[in-house]
Scaffold this motif. Structure first.
Motif, short mmCIF file in Angstrom:
data_model
loop_
_atom_site.label_atom_id
_atom_site.label_comp_id
_atom_site.label_asym_id
_atom_site.label_seq_id
_atom_site.Cartn_x
_atom_site.Cartn_y
_atom_site.Cartn_z
N MET A 46 0.84 -1.19 0.00
CA MET A 46 0.00 0.00 0.00
C MET A 46 0.88 1.24 0.00
SD MET A 46 -3.03 1.00 2.66
CE MET A 46 -4.00 2.48 2.43
N THR A 47 0.50 2.25 -0.80
CA THR A 47 1.29 3.47 -0.85
C THR A 47 1.17 4.24 0.46
OG1 THR A 47 -0.57 4.65 -1.84
CG2 THR A 47 1.05 3.69 -3.35
N ALA A 48 2.19 5.04 0.74
CA ALA A 48 2.20 5.82 1.98
C ALA A 48 1.15 6.92 1.93
CB ALA A 48 3.58 6.42 2.20
N PRO A 49 0.53 7.25 3.06
CA PRO A 49 -0.42 8.37 3.08
C PRO A 49 0.31 9.68 2.81
CG PRO A 49 0.08 7.66 5.31
CD PRO A 49 0.69 6.65 4.39
N VAL A 50 -0.43 10.63 2.26
CA VAL A 50 0.16 11.92 1.88
C VAL A 50 -0.39 13.02 2.79
CG1 VAL A 50 0.10 13.72 0.10
CG2 VAL A 50 0.71 11.38 -0.51
N PHE A 51 0.52 13.91 3.19
CA PHE A 51 0.14 15.09 3.96
C PHE A 51 0.70 16.31 3.24
CE2 PHE A 51 0.28 11.50 6.83
CZ PHE A 51 -0.99 11.57 7.40
N LEU A 52 -0.01 17.42 3.37
CA LEU A 52 0.30 18.60 2.57
C LEU A 52 1.02 19.67 3.37
CD1 LEU A 52 -3.06 18.86 0.63
CD2 LEU A 52 -0.82 18.55 -0.42
N ALA A 53 2.06 20.21 2.74
CA ALA A 53 2.73 21.40 3.25
C ALA A 53 2.52 22.52 2.25
CB ALA A 53 4.23 21.13 3.43
N ASP A 54 2.68 23.74 2.68
CA ASP A 54 2.52 24.87 1.76
C ASP A 54 3.70 24.92 0.80
OD1 ASP A 54 0.13 25.70 2.90
OD2 ASP A 54 1.16 26.94 4.40
N PRO A 55 3.48 25.44 -0.43
CA PRO A 55 4.58 25.57 -1.39
C PRO A 55 5.76 26.34 -0.79
CG PRO A 55 2.49 25.97 -2.48
CD PRO A 55 2.19 25.86 -1.02
N GLY A 56 6.96 25.80 -1.00
CA GLY A 56 8.16 26.44 -0.48
C GLY A 56 8.60 25.92 0.87
N MET A 57 7.71 25.27 1.61
CA MET A 57 8.05 24.81 2.95
C MET A 57 9.00 23.62 2.95
SD MET A 57 6.66 26.90 5.02
CE MET A 57 6.87 26.01 6.57
N LEU A 58 9.12 22.94 1.81
CA LEU A 58 9.98 21.76 1.74
C LEU A 58 11.32 22.06 1.06
CD1 LEU A 58 7.33 19.07 0.71
CD2 LEU A 58 7.90 19.92 2.99
N ASP A 59 11.55 23.31 0.71
CA ASP A 59 12.74 23.66 -0.07
C ASP A 59 14.05 23.29 0.63
OD1 ASP A 59 11.02 24.60 -1.95
OD2 ASP A 59 11.43 26.73 -1.62
N ALA A 60 14.09 23.40 1.95
CA ALA A 60 15.34 23.16 2.68
C ALA A 60 15.49 21.70 3.11
CB ALA A 60 15.41 24.07 3.90
N SER A 61 14.53 20.86 2.80
CA SER A 61 14.57 19.47 3.26
C SER A 61 15.28 18.59 2.26
CB SER A 61 13.15 18.95 3.48
OG SER A 61 12.48 19.71 4.47
N SER A 62 16.10 17.67 2.78
CA SER A 62 16.85 16.74 1.94
C SER A 62 17.02 15.44 2.71
CB SER A 62 18.22 17.33 1.59
OG SER A 62 18.96 17.61 2.76
N PRO A 63 17.40 14.35 2.02
CA PRO A 63 17.59 13.08 2.72
C PRO A 63 18.56 13.21 3.88
CG PRO A 63 17.59 12.74 0.36
CD PRO A 63 17.58 14.22 0.57
N GLY A 64 18.18 12.66 5.02
CA GLY A 64 19.00 12.75 6.21
C GLY A 64 18.60 13.86 7.15
N SER A 65 17.77 14.78 6.67
CA SER A 65 17.31 15.87 7.53
C SER A 65 16.02 15.47 8.23
CB SER A 65 17.10 17.15 6.70
OG SER A 65 16.04 16.97 5.77
N ARG A 66 15.56 16.34 9.10
CA ARG A 66 14.30 16.09 9.80
C ARG A 66 13.32 17.21 9.46
NH1 ARG A 66 13.73 13.78 15.80
NH2 ARG A 66 14.40 11.97 14.58
N TYR A 67 12.10 16.81 9.16
CA TYR A 67 11.05 17.78 8.86
C TYR A 67 9.96 17.65 9.92
CZ TYR A 67 7.26 20.24 6.55
OH TYR A 67 6.25 21.12 6.27
N VAL A 68 9.47 18.79 10.38
CA VAL A 68 8.42 18.80 11.39
C VAL A 68 7.11 19.24 10.75
CG1 VAL A 68 7.65 19.69 13.61
CG2 VAL A 68 10.09 19.29 13.21
N LEU A 69 6.17 18.33 10.71
CA LEU A 69 4.84 18.63 10.19
C LEU A 69 4.00 19.18 11.33
CD1 LEU A 69 2.99 18.28 7.63
CD2 LEU A 69 2.26 16.10 8.64
N GLU A 70 3.37 20.34 11.10
CA GLU A 70 2.63 20.99 12.17
C GLU A 70 1.21 21.32 11.73
OE1 GLU A 70 5.68 23.50 14.76
OE2 GLU A 70 5.69 24.16 12.67
N GLY A 71 0.41 21.78 12.68
CA GLY A 71 -0.92 22.29 12.37
C GLY A 71 -1.94 21.20 12.10
N GLN A 72 -2.90 21.53 11.25
CA GLN A 72 -4.02 20.63 10.98
C GLN A 72 -3.57 19.31 10.37
OE1 GLN A 72 -7.10 22.42 8.61
NE2 GLN A 72 -8.29 20.55 8.44
#
Length: 254
Positions: A1-27
């Motif tokens: 089964m494919t992984a569920p998808v969650f949405l971030a605003d455009p531009g919010m993922l620009d600094a993320s790369s493999p090995g980094s940590r991203y914090v999903l917040e809000g709704q």
């Protein structure tokens, strides 16, 4: 089964790369942690609606926050040529049903059309609220269908505005298909840009009462081609998604 998808605003993922940590917040984080009960070790995707996808693993869950380890970053190119649905406003939420299914099929943009025979009318504050509802509909449909691209929602057009859009698309080498039950040309025989090429293919769908003779004359004079979708008359909520599905296969987007 494919992984569920969650949405971030455009531009919010620009600094993320493999090995980094991203914090999903809000709704979205609350939906992941509370509604779906995502737990450490599970895989999820985060997309920005503009083509960037982060493949992640849940590291930690807090109230209103999801800490994700980024495993892979993928930039997905949009399909070409672009597919655009010009959907006439319709009663009973049938227009929203149409754009929801069209998003799942892969449409790149939806355009609200104030057709002459449309019972629903967008004016003033209602227009703003209704367009916002369309934006929310395509956003949720993109999320459900695991898309990295969220379709654009244009401002509503009247006949004059739609004629101008048709003229611009045709002048740029694109194609405009006006679905009509009395058309003599099947959709499969309508000429469209080659798969992978630039340009747009607009699919125009009228309201439940059909497209008026004046609208047909104005749009075909601007360069649109009438096309027959099949032997049966479909509702305004289903005609667009069916046509887009056939075009997506023909254009090798599927």
């Amino acid at each position: 089964m494919t992984a569920p998808v969650f949405l971030a605003d455009p531009g919010m993922l620009d600094a993320s790369s493999p090995g980094s940590r991203y914090v999903l917040e809000g709704q979205e984080a609350r939906h992941a942690g509370v509604v779906q009960r995502r737990r450490p070790g599970e895989r999820v995707d985060v997309v920005d609606g503009a083509g960037v996808r982060l493949r992640c693993e849940v590291a930690d869950v807090e109230p209103g926050r999801l800490h994700l380890d980024v495993l892979e970053r993928v930039e997905e190119r949009p399909g070409a040529p672009r597919l655009v649905l010009v959907q006439a406003l319709a009663k009973g939420d049938r227009d929203e049903m149409a754009i929801e299914a069209a998003t799942e099929v892969g449409v790149d943009e939806v355009v609200p059309w104030q057709a002459q025979r449309a019972v629903v009318v967008w004016r003033g504050e209602r227009a703003a609220r209704s367009r916002a509802k369309w934006c929310a509909t395509v956003r949720q449909a993109a999320k459900q269908s695991r898309r990295a691209h969220v379709p654009a929602v244009a401002e509503a057009l009247d006949l004059r505005g739609l004629v101008a859009r048709v003229e611009a698309v045709v002048a740029a080498g694109g194609a405009v298909v006006l679905l009509h039950e009395e058309a003599g040309t099947p959709l499969r025989d309508v000429r469209v840009p080659a798969a992978g090429s630039d340009g747009e293919v607009l699919v125009v769908v009228g309201p439940e009462g059909g497209v008026s003779d004046e609208e047909v004359a104005a749009l075909t004079a601007a360069g649109a081609v009438t096309a027959l979708l099949g032997p049966h008359v479909l509702r305004t909520s289903t005609a667009g998604p069916v046509a887009l599905a056939l075009l997506a296969e023909r254009l090798r987007r599927w």
